[in-house]
Enzyme design. Structure first.
Site, PDB file in Angstrom:
ATOM      1  CB  THR A 186      -1.088   0.014   1.186  1.00 38.69           C
ATOM      2  OG1 THR A 186      -1.838  -0.960   1.086  1.00 38.69           O
ATOM      3  CG2 THR A 186      -1.953   1.325   1.265  1.00 38.69           C
ATOM      4  NE  ARG A 189      -0.505   1.112   4.704  1.00 39.07           N
ATOM      5  CZ  ARG A 189      -1.086   0.401   5.711  1.00 39.07           C
ATOM      6  NH1 ARG A 189      -0.868   1.014   6.679  1.00 39.07           N
ATOM      7  NH2 ARG A 189      -1.771  -0.804   5.427  1.00 39.07           N
ATOM      8  CG  HIS A 226      -1.077  -7.003  -1.297  1.00 41.52           C
ATOM      9  ND1 HIS A 226      -0.169  -6.306  -1.038  1.00 41.52           N
ATOM     10  CD2 HIS A 226      -2.192  -6.951  -0.460  1.00 41.52           C
ATOM     11  CE1 HIS A 226      -0.579  -5.399   0.079  1.00 41.52           C
ATOM     12  NE2 HIS A 226      -1.730  -5.920   0.291  1.00 41.52           N
TER      13      HIS A 226
END
Length: 555
Positions: free
Chosen positions: A89, A173, A495
């Protein structure tokens, strides 16, 4: 000769006088109404964990005004890839908005081990800042760790800081990194209080409109609705069965199937809104309020609204990309996007805003789902591998506690231990690499400081180089088998790898100066900022390595 000299002097004087008069006339008659052609508002939307194929997998179920409108009215860059590892991310949001890669921008993962501090460092951590909007420490954040600037910073510079930049995401974030260093505001969600908050990097007090919104406790209203499917459950034919063992369960539930009784979270667990599709709805609604209250797109100076929808990531992690929950989340998000487009059409004006949609990364299939469909995949864990390496180094080199951990699929050595010994570090790395190559689920392992001498395919070597920062990264990169997932849990999925399911992302532009179309040429996430810079006639971010997507900019 004297006559020629005087004649030449006369001509020179006359020309100088004429030029000065014309320059003065031009300067005094400048038409300040003629400005560089730019949209009133740029809206960037990052869908956290959205794989490219979701654009088409659920296409027949999307409404005409949401994803379908985006695809049919917009320009789709069909083969857009992430050019680095790991696909996470923080890296994704940073790369989209900087046009750079972790090797240059400093955001090598969501968190990493800092050898100098001797502890993990979170990507947006900043203990020098304070929370604005709650009493928790969730606002001790800033873009300090981002070592380059963003396209949003460049827009601020190009407009002499008159153009506004507002960034919004449930994740800190997902808001801070797109907003860049000079954003007017970046807002994220505090799971302790349910408030939208920010940090003292941006302001000392929340605007009244944010305070008023927080007072409504909107999360509780969504929790009270529970979560059932938007349409009859038997119409979800693009998904796996509802109750399978490899899907995660909510606290207090005995199965992973619908309906999910979220009323239990009212007033108790505001963090849970992130794991529900309602989290996306709340994000988009809050973004519309920002347009209204910050007067975005209301004058001739271009503003920028950065939105990141995070609930897709939480749902995807818990239930996987083949779950009914995931399909339902995208069908609901489709309606949220339709409402956003309708709102922007009404307030900013259709054709007056430039919109783009992309993703920070994709996601793997659950190995169990692949297995039952005869596709090879497994779960594996690096916990045992860490113990094995530690034991090996003690046995062969008499090194105690020479490995700190394996994080982001990288081996993190304790450099203080190794530096204080007489052992050849190259020999240590070679020994560990040979050990790793024998482990289940490991396709390869390479020395990140010696990539040029590996036999990896160029595309993978480049992605490793782009993700490697010598001050922050580990020493050895582990490359897992395709379809395998590093996890100690028997449910959920994630991921981080280089394979297409993690690295092939959507990229669609729509609105101002965009004609419908698509390209199947290969492009990269790093090209987004360069394309925006070309369209807006502003400088690319200072660390950008991308190139404008000329199929779009030459329309």
């Amino acid at each position: 000769m004297r006559f020629k000299y005087l004649f030449f002097l006369f001509l020179l004087t006359s020309f100088s006088s004429s030029f000065a008069q014309k320059w003065t006339k031009s300067a005094t008659n400048t038409n300040y109404s003629e400005t560089v052609a730019r949209p009133k508002l740029v809206v960037g939307m990052v869908i956290d964990q959205m794989r490219w194929d979701y654009l088409y997998r659920f296409y027949n179920r999307y409404s005409k005004g949401g994803f379908k409108r985006l695809i049919n009215e917009g320009f789709s860059v069909e083969n857009t890839f992430i050019p680095y590892l790991p696909t996470q991310t923080a890296c994704g949001h940073s790369s989209i908005y900087t046009g750079s890669v972790p090797a240059l921008n400093g955001i090598i993962a969501n968190s990493w081990y800092d050898q100098t501090l001797g502890r993990d460092m979170y990507c947006t951590e900043d203990k020098d800042e304070k929370t604005v909007g709650s009493t928790s420490n969730a606002g001790q954040m800033s873009p300090k760790n981002l070592k380059v600037n963003t396209i949003t910073d460049e827009l601020r510079l190009a407009t002499n800081f008159q153009g506004k930049v507002i960034s919004i995401s449930l994740k800190d974030r997902g808001s801070i990194l797109p907003g860049g260093h000079s954003a007017n505001a970046a807002y994220w969600h505090d799971g302790l209080t349910g408030n939208w908050i920010t940090s003292t990097h941006y302001m000392s007090n929340l605007p009244n409109w944010v305070t008023d919104y927080n007072a409504q406790k909107i999360s509780d209203k969504f929790f009270n609705q529970n979560w059932n499917t938007l349409y009859p459950i038997n119409t979800y034919i693009n998904s796996d069965s509802d109750n399978v063992t490899y899907e995660g369960k909510f606290n207090g539930e005995t199965t992973s199937s619908f309906p999910h009784l979220t009323k239990q979270y009212v007033g108790k667990n505001y963090e849970m809104i992130k794991s529900l599709p309602y989290g996306n709805t709340m994000t988009v609604d809050f973004a519309k309020l920002a347009v209204q209250n910050e007067n975005l797109g209301k004058d001739a100076i271009t503003d920028f609204l950065a939105i990141s929808c995070s609930a897709t990531d939480y749902v995807g992690h818990q239930f996987g990309p083949n779950s009914i929950e995931l399909e339902d989340t995208y069908l609901r998000l489709d309606k949220d996007i339709e409402e956003l487009f309708n709102y922007l059409d009404k307030t900013v004006g259709k054709g007056n805003y430039l919109f783009f949609l992309s993703a920070d990364h994709g996601v793997a299939h659950a190995p169990e789902f692949l297995n039952k469909n005869n596709i090879p995949a497994e779960r594996y864990t690096t916990r045992a591998i860490v113990k094995g390496i530690d034991s090996l180094l003690q046995q062969k080199f008499q090194l105690n506690k020479a490995i700190i951990n394996i994080a982001n699929d990288q081996v993190i050595f304790n450099h203080k231990v190794i530096d204080n010994s007489t052992v050849d570090f190259t020999a240590v790395k070679s020994t560990v690499i040979n050990y790793l190559k024998k482990q289940r689920g490991v396709s390869n392992a390479v020395d990140l400081n010696n990539l040029q001498n590996t036999t990896l395919p160029d595309i993978l070597k480049t992605r490793l180089e782009n993700g490697y920062n010598p001050k922050l990264s580990g020493d050895i990169q582990i490359i897992g088998n395709a379809g395998w997932y590093n996890s100690s849990s028997s449910s959920g999925i994630g991921h981080g790898g280089w394979y297409n399911y993690d690295s092939h992302i959507p990229l669609v532009f729509m609105g101002w100066k965009v004609k419908p179309g698509k390209t199947n040429e290969t492009h990269y996430m790093t090209d987004i900022a360069a394309t925006l810079a070309a369209m807006l006639h502003i400088q690319m971010p200072n660390g950008s390595i991308g190139s404008p997507i000329t199929e779009l900019t030459h329309q």
